[in-house]
Design a protein around this motif. Structure first.
Motif, PDB file in Angstrom:
ATOM      1  N   ILE A   1      34.093  39.078  33.601  1.00 31.96           N
ATOM      2  CA  ILE A   1      34.172  40.384  33.912  1.00 31.96           C
ATOM      3  C   ILE A   1      32.765  39.883  34.914  1.00 31.96           C
ATOM      4  CG2 ILE A   1      33.464  42.392  35.056  1.00 31.96           C
ATOM      5  CD1 ILE A   1      35.896  43.166  32.903  1.00 31.96           C
ATOM      6  N   TYR A   2      31.274  39.439  33.816  1.00 33.62           N
ATOM      7  CA  TYR A   2      30.125  39.308  34.579  1.00 33.62           C
ATOM      8  C   TYR A   2      30.782  38.248  35.163  1.00 33.62           C
ATOM      9  CZ  TYR A   2      28.602  43.574  31.860  1.00 33.62           C
ATOM     10  OH  TYR A   2      28.791  44.824  31.299  1.00 33.62           O
ATOM     11  N   SER A   3      30.642  36.957  34.886  1.00 31.43           N
ATOM     12  CA  SER A   3      30.622  35.971  35.609  1.00 31.43           C
ATOM     13  C   SER A   3      31.790  35.786  36.774  1.00 31.43           C
ATOM     14  CB  SER A   3      30.703  34.975  34.272  1.00 31.43           C
ATOM     15  OG  SER A   3      33.300  35.110  32.935  1.00 31.43           O
ATOM     16  N   GLY A   4      32.132  36.839  37.400  1.00 30.88           N
ATOM     17  CA  GLY A   4      33.331  35.625  38.094  1.00 30.88           C
ATOM     18  C   GLY A   4      34.496  35.476  38.167  1.00 30.88           C
ATOM     19  N   ASN A   5      34.535  35.301  36.001  1.00 27.37           N
ATOM     20  CA  ASN A   5      35.956  34.294  35.834  1.00 27.37           C
ATOM     21  C   ASN A   5      37.294  34.686  35.189  1.00 27.37           C
ATOM     22  OD1 ASN A   5      36.737  31.371  35.464  1.00 27.37           O
ATOM     23  ND2 ASN A   5      36.220  31.854  33.356  1.00 27.37           N
ATOM     24  N   MET A   6      37.477  35.893  35.922  1.00 24.57           N
ATOM     25  CA  MET A   6      38.969  37.108  35.963  1.00 24.57           C
ATOM     26  C   MET A   6      40.437  36.668  35.962  1.00 24.57           C
ATOM     27  SD  MET A   6      38.083  39.255  34.106  1.00 24.57           S
ATOM     28  CE  MET A   6      39.459  40.379  33.830  1.00 24.57           C
ATOM     29  N   PRO A   7      41.860  35.978  34.926  1.00 26.45           N
ATOM     30  CA  PRO A   7      42.458  35.842  35.208  1.00 26.45           C
ATOM     31  C   PRO A   7      42.856  36.749  36.640  1.00 26.45           C
ATOM     32  CG  PRO A   7      41.972  35.817  33.020  1.00 26.45           C
ATOM     33  CD  PRO A   7      40.906  36.413  34.268  1.00 26.45           C
ATOM     34  N   GLU A   8      43.908  36.305  37.740  1.00 27.54           N
ATOM     35  CA  GLU A   8      44.212  36.470  38.789  1.00 27.54           C
ATOM     36  C   GLU A   8      45.451  38.091  38.020  1.00 27.54           C
ATOM     37  OE1 GLU A   8      46.721  34.102  41.454  1.00 27.54           O
ATOM     38  OE2 GLU A   8      44.761  32.854  41.283  1.00 27.54           O
ATOM     39  N   ASN A   9      45.729  37.979  37.056  1.00 24.95           N
ATOM     40  CA  ASN A   9      46.836  39.107  36.549  1.00 24.95           C
ATOM     41  C   ASN A   9      46.229  39.876  36.055  1.00 24.95           C
ATOM     42  OD1 ASN A   9      46.321  37.078  34.315  1.00 24.95           O
ATOM     43  ND2 ASN A   9      48.136  37.913  33.326  1.00 24.95           N
ATOM     44  N   LYS A  10      44.310  40.319  35.750  1.00 24.40           N
ATOM     45  CA  LYS A  10      43.983  41.158  34.774  1.00 24.40           C
ATOM     46  C   LYS A  10      42.500  41.546  35.832  1.00 24.40           C
ATOM     47  CE  LYS A  10      45.493  40.295  30.079  1.00 24.40           C
ATOM     48  NZ  LYS A  10      46.263  41.116  29.906  1.00 24.40           N
ATOM     49  N   ILE A  11      42.411  42.049  37.332  1.00 18.09           N
ATOM     50  CA  ILE A  11      41.061  42.539  37.974  1.00 18.09           C
ATOM     51  C   ILE A  11      41.114  43.674  37.706  1.00 18.09           C
ATOM     52  CG2 ILE A  11      42.221  40.287  39.372  1.00 18.09           C
ATOM     53  CD1 ILE A  11      43.602  42.144  41.624  1.00 18.09           C
ATOM     54  N   GLY A  12      42.124  44.531  37.694  1.00 18.22           N
ATOM     55  CA  GLY A  12      41.572  45.883  37.483  1.00 18.22           C
ATOM     56  C   GLY A  12      39.815  46.514  37.074  1.00 18.22           C
ATOM     57  N   LEU A  13      39.206  46.268  35.971  1.00 18.17           N
ATOM     58  CA  LEU A  13      38.276  46.020  35.983  1.00 18.17           C
ATOM     59  C   LEU A  13      37.025  45.900  36.869  1.00 18.17           C
ATOM     60  CD1 LEU A  13      38.320  46.592  31.719  1.00 18.17           C
ATOM     61  CD2 LEU A  13      37.118  48.481  33.964  1.00 18.17           C
ATOM     62  N   TYR A  14      37.892  44.456  37.095  1.00 15.11           N
ATOM     63  CA  TYR A  14      36.609  43.429  37.849  1.00 15.11           C
ATOM     64  C   TYR A  14      36.788  44.340  39.248  1.00 15.11           C
ATOM     65  CZ  TYR A  14      34.847  38.535  39.430  1.00 15.11           C
ATOM     66  OH  TYR A  14      34.076  38.101  40.606  1.00 15.11           O
ATOM     67  N   ASN A  15      37.815  43.843  39.743  1.00 19.71           N
ATOM     68  CA  ASN A  15      37.628  45.020  41.263  1.00 19.71           C
ATOM     69  C   ASN A  15      36.856  46.454  41.162  1.00 19.71           C
ATOM     70  OD1 ASN A  15      39.577  43.630  42.130  1.00 19.71           O
ATOM     71  ND2 ASN A  15      41.464  44.343  41.928  1.00 19.71           N
ATOM     72  N   VAL A  16      37.204  47.027  40.051  1.00 16.09           N
ATOM     73  CA  VAL A  16      35.936  47.970  40.025  1.00 16.09           C
ATOM     74  C   VAL A  16      34.604  47.486  40.471  1.00 16.09           C
ATOM     75  CG1 VAL A  16      35.345  50.510  38.423  1.00 16.09           C
ATOM     76  CG2 VAL A  16      37.283  49.319  39.405  1.00 16.09           C
ATOM     77  N   HIS A  17      34.264  46.601  39.007  1.00 17.37           N
ATOM     78  CA  HIS A  17      32.750  45.802  39.267  1.00 17.37           C
ATOM     79  C   HIS A  17      32.290  45.595  40.713  1.00 17.37           C
ATOM     80  CE1 HIS A  17      29.726  43.726  36.598  1.00 17.37           C
ATOM     81  NE2 HIS A  17      30.290  42.574  37.432  1.00 17.37           N
ATOM     82  N   LEU A  18      33.043  44.750  41.464  1.00 16.16           N
ATOM     83  CA  LEU A  18      33.189  43.966  42.173  1.00 16.16           C
ATOM     84  C   LEU A  18      33.024  45.065  43.710  1.00 16.16           C
ATOM     85  CD1 LEU A  18      35.454  40.941  42.745  1.00 16.16           C
ATOM     86  CD2 LEU A  18      32.259  40.965  42.249  1.00 16.16           C
ATOM     87  N   ARG A  19      33.435  46.056  43.402  1.00 14.57           N
ATOM     88  CA  ARG A  19      33.203  47.372  44.691  1.00 14.57           C
ATOM     89  C   ARG A  19      31.800  48.471  44.416  1.00 14.57           C
ATOM     90  NH1 ARG A  19      37.826  50.683  44.728  1.00 14.57           N
ATOM     91  NH2 ARG A  19      37.212  51.905  46.482  1.00 14.57           N
ATOM     92  N   LEU A  20      31.504  48.845  43.513  1.00 19.94           N
ATOM     93  CA  LEU A  20      30.302  49.221  42.554  1.00 19.94           C
ATOM     94  C   LEU A  20      29.415  48.356  43.139  1.00 19.94           C
ATOM     95  CD1 LEU A  20      31.281  50.401  39.640  1.00 19.94           C
ATOM     96  CD2 LEU A  20      30.999  51.858  41.360  1.00 19.94           C
ATOM     97  N   LYS A  21      29.148  47.270  42.540  1.00 18.14           N
ATOM     98  CA  LYS A  21      28.167  45.981  43.632  1.00 18.14           C
ATOM     99  C   LYS A  21      28.448  46.159  44.275  1.00 18.14           C
ATOM    100  CE  LYS A  21      27.184  42.045  41.374  1.00 18.14           C
ATOM    101  NZ  LYS A  21      27.560  41.252  40.720  1.00 18.14           N
ATOM    102  N   LEU A  22      29.192  46.425  45.262  1.00 16.26           N
ATOM    103  CA  LEU A  22      28.597  45.723  46.848  1.00 16.26           C
ATOM    104  C   LEU A  22      28.728  47.099  47.448  1.00 16.26           C
ATOM    105  CD1 LEU A  22      30.146  44.867  49.635  1.00 16.26           C
ATOM    106  CD2 LEU A  22      31.560  45.966  49.112  1.00 16.26           C
ATOM    107  N   TYR A  23      28.999  48.293  46.831  1.00 16.81           N
ATOM    108  CA  TYR A  23      28.121  49.523  47.471  1.00 16.81           C
ATOM    109  C   TYR A  23      26.745  50.610  46.496  1.00 16.81           C
ATOM    110  CZ  TYR A  23      33.058  51.451  49.222  1.00 16.81           C
ATOM    111  OH  TYR A  23      33.892  52.096  49.918  1.00 16.81           O
ATOM    112  N   TYR A  24      26.343  49.976  45.446  1.00 20.64           N
ATOM    113  CA  TYR A  24      25.606  51.088  44.746  1.00 20.64           C
ATOM    114  C   TYR A  24      24.785  49.017  43.801  1.00 20.64           C
ATOM    115  CZ  TYR A  24      28.161  54.753  45.521  1.00 20.64           C
ATOM    116  OH  TYR A  24      28.713  55.322  45.604  1.00 20.64           O
TER     117      TYR A  24
END
Length: 116
Positions: A72-95
């Protein structure tokens, strides 16, 4: 399973679909794989901290794999495991800062902050 809410009164607004995937992951990947599901606990917390609000979801399940946290922190998520990664990226975008993920002795703690 037991759900505990520890929520301060606040006037902030969270982006949609931020907390729900965290609770869903706590149940699906933390509590359900446990041998004894009768003792599964998920705690949702919203705490006022001066100029920001800390939101956290904690479970006492099997605990997140350190490789998942690293991916998640490195941005190296498999395509079928993106739930937490999407939340992480959205929060980074907003805040400007994403999720803080901690593997506990029993379970996982996920925190993030919203500035008002």
């Amino acid at each position: 399973m037991k759900v505990i809410y520890d929520i301060d009164e606040t006037n902030i607004k969270s982006p949609s679909l931020i907390i729900q995937p965290l609770v869903e992951n706590a149940i699906l990947h933390g509590i359900l794989p446990m041998d004894n599901k009768n003792y599964g606990i998920v705690k949702v917390s919203v705490k006022n901290l001066d100029s920001k609000v800390k939101i956290s979801v904690e479970d006492n399940g099997i605990g997140i794999n350190q490789n998942v946290i690293d991916n998640i922190y490195s941005g190296n998520m498999p395509e079928n495991k993106i739930g937490l990664y999407n939340v992480h990226l959205r929060l980074k975008l907003y805040y400007g800062k994403g999720l803080e993920i901690t593997k506990l002795n029993k379970g996982t703690l996920i925190e993030f902050y919203i500035w008002g």
